[in-house]
Design a protein around this motif. Sequence first.
Motif, PDB file in Angstrom:
ATOM      1  N   LEU A  49      -7.404  -5.209   3.519  1.00 33.84           N
ATOM      2  CA  LEU A  49      -7.733  -4.696   2.411  1.00 33.84           C
ATOM      3  C   LEU A  49      -8.969  -5.492   1.556  1.00 33.84           C
ATOM      4  O   LEU A  49      -9.158  -6.651   1.998  1.00 33.84           O
ATOM      5  CB  LEU A  49      -6.649  -4.804   1.358  1.00 33.84           C
ATOM      6  CG  LEU A  49      -5.231  -4.190   1.712  1.00 33.84           C
ATOM      7  CD1 LEU A  49      -3.974  -4.577   0.611  1.00 33.84           C
ATOM      8  CD2 LEU A  49      -5.507  -2.735   1.599  1.00 33.84           C
ATOM      9  N   SER A  50      -9.935  -4.695   0.831  1.00 37.59           N
ATOM     10  CA  SER A  50     -10.899  -5.188   0.023  1.00 37.59           C
ATOM     11  C   SER A  50     -10.399  -5.635  -1.313  1.00 37.59           C
ATOM     12  O   SER A  50     -10.962  -6.623  -1.749  1.00 37.59           O
ATOM     13  CB  SER A  50     -12.160  -4.467   0.149  1.00 37.59           C
ATOM     14  OG  SER A  50     -11.803  -3.317  -0.023  1.00 37.59           O
ATOM     15  N   GLN A  72      -4.959 -11.752  -0.601  1.00 40.65           N
ATOM     16  CA  GLN A  72      -5.931 -12.622  -1.136  1.00 40.65           C
ATOM     17  C   GLN A  72      -7.000 -11.979  -1.941  1.00 40.65           C
ATOM     18  O   GLN A  72      -8.130 -12.580  -1.693  1.00 40.65           O
ATOM     19  CB  GLN A  72      -5.873 -14.011  -0.521  1.00 40.65           C
ATOM     20  CG  GLN A  72      -4.795 -14.666  -0.363  1.00 40.65           C
ATOM     21  CD  GLN A  72      -3.824 -15.159  -1.552  1.00 40.65           C
ATOM     22  OE1 GLN A  72      -4.491 -15.636  -2.573  1.00 40.65           O
ATOM     23  NE2 GLN A  72      -2.487 -14.886  -1.134  1.00 40.65           N
ATOM     24  N   VAL A  73      -6.818 -10.717  -2.125  1.00 45.59           N
ATOM     25  CA  VAL A  73      -8.023  -9.892  -2.652  1.00 45.59           C
ATOM     26  C   VAL A  73      -7.918  -9.744  -4.217  1.00 45.59           C
ATOM     27  O   VAL A  73      -6.740  -9.952  -4.568  1.00 45.59           O
ATOM     28  CB  VAL A  73      -8.149  -8.476  -1.795  1.00 45.59           C
ATOM     29  CG1 VAL A  73      -8.236  -8.671  -0.247  1.00 45.59           C
ATOM     30  CG2 VAL A  73      -6.966  -7.934  -2.084  1.00 45.59           C
ATOM     31  N   PRO A  74      -8.974  -9.294  -4.886  1.00 41.57           N
ATOM     32  CA  PRO A  74      -8.780  -9.053  -6.190  1.00 41.57           C
ATOM     33  C   PRO A  74      -7.817  -7.700  -6.649  1.00 41.57           C
ATOM     34  O   PRO A  74      -7.826  -6.915  -5.674  1.00 41.57           O
ATOM     35  CB  PRO A  74     -10.548  -8.578  -6.478  1.00 41.57           C
ATOM     36  CG  PRO A  74     -11.328  -9.241  -5.326  1.00 41.57           C
ATOM     37  CD  PRO A  74     -10.412  -9.253  -4.288  1.00 41.57           C
ATOM     38  N   ILE A  75      -7.176  -8.037  -7.692  1.00 45.16           N
ATOM     39  CA  ILE A  75      -6.480  -6.979  -8.141  1.00 45.16           C
ATOM     40  C   ILE A  75      -7.091  -6.742  -9.395  1.00 45.16           C
ATOM     41  O   ILE A  75      -7.043  -7.624 -10.194  1.00 45.16           O
ATOM     42  CB  ILE A  75      -4.901  -7.603  -8.611  1.00 45.16           C
ATOM     43  CG1 ILE A  75      -4.512  -7.949  -7.186  1.00 45.16           C
ATOM     44  CG2 ILE A  75      -4.273  -6.385  -9.005  1.00 45.16           C
ATOM     45  CD1 ILE A  75      -2.987  -8.573  -7.155  1.00 45.16           C
ATOM     46  N   GLU A  76      -7.410  -5.407  -9.563  1.00 46.11           N
ATOM     47  CA  GLU A  76      -7.983  -4.604 -10.589  1.00 46.11           C
ATOM     48  C   GLU A  76      -7.362  -3.660 -11.347  1.00 46.11           C
ATOM     49  O   GLU A  76      -6.755  -2.913 -10.739  1.00 46.11           O
ATOM     50  CB  GLU A  76      -9.440  -4.431 -10.414  1.00 46.11           C
ATOM     51  CG  GLU A  76     -10.218  -5.271  -9.789  1.00 46.11           C
ATOM     52  CD  GLU A  76     -11.475  -4.565  -9.144  1.00 46.11           C
ATOM     53  OE1 GLU A  76     -11.774  -3.329  -9.390  1.00 46.11           O
ATOM     54  OE2 GLU A  76     -12.076  -5.545  -8.383  1.00 46.11           O
ATOM     55  N   ASP A 134     -15.707   0.412  -1.091  1.00 45.19           N
ATOM     56  CA  ASP A 134     -14.775  -0.292   0.040  1.00 45.19           C
ATOM     57  C   ASP A 134     -14.471   0.268   1.091  1.00 45.19           C
ATOM     58  O   ASP A 134     -14.621   1.575   1.203  1.00 45.19           O
ATOM     59  CB  ASP A 134     -13.373  -0.295  -0.933  1.00 45.19           C
ATOM     60  CG  ASP A 134     -13.627  -0.986  -2.279  1.00 45.19           C
ATOM     61  OD1 ASP A 134     -13.080  -2.413  -2.233  1.00 45.19           O
ATOM     62  OD2 ASP A 134     -13.678  -0.274  -3.352  1.00 45.19           O
ATOM     63  N   GLU A 135     -14.331  -0.524   2.247  1.00 44.07           N
ATOM     64  CA  GLU A 135     -13.698  -0.103   3.507  1.00 44.07           C
ATOM     65  C   GLU A 135     -12.326   0.291   3.263  1.00 44.07           C
ATOM     66  O   GLU A 135     -12.113   1.440   3.981  1.00 44.07           O
ATOM     67  CB  GLU A 135     -14.073  -1.057   4.514  1.00 44.07           C
ATOM     68  CG  GLU A 135     -15.428  -1.192   4.798  1.00 44.07           C
ATOM     69  CD  GLU A 135     -16.108  -0.039   5.243  1.00 44.07           C
ATOM     70  OE1 GLU A 135     -15.588   0.672   6.310  1.00 44.07           O
ATOM     71  OE2 GLU A 135     -17.126   0.117   5.397  1.00 44.07           O
TER      72      GLU A 135
END
Length: 179
Positions: A49-50, A72-76, A134-135
């Motif tokens: 995940l990105s 450990q990716v951004p959560i928006e 995003d991929e």
Amino acid sequence: MHFYCMRHGRTNYNDLGLCNDDPARGVVLTETGIAQAEAAAQQLRGVALSRILVSPLPRTRQTAEIVNRYHQVPIEIHADLADIRSGFESRPVADYFAAIDHDPLCARINGGESLLDHKQRVLRFIDWLRVQGDETLLVVAHEETMRVFIACFEGGIEDAQLRDIHIGNCEYRHYVLPR
């Protein structure tokens, strides 16, 4: 773009059969909901995940944080992912369904939005999503939102059939969006 969409884990309001679209309410994952999110996290562990997008309602972020332990990716937060504004905050879901029964697609009760209003909001989100770079990303949202995703990406579902689609807590789907 690889797009994973998931319904949040089971909540105290799910157990009570209550509506919730107010982020200030104390609607949180139950022990069952936490276990569901942990199981989904295990299933998605190998997905690169990105970022993760969530609705403004805390139950989606709580679910996302559990999944994110492996990424450990951004959560928006994205406002268009909010659950349908039913106009029945903290009242029984059965009462809401009874109130819209005369026109399930277009009825707006107590200042809420109709099913078709909600669908248009989610379609706006999908249009926005299509131009993201995003991929692979995960969206954690609500059953009503998931219904729109399924209808949009799997096709063959008329608006009148949206309510016939049932998505379990932490059930997810995977779609590939063309750029």
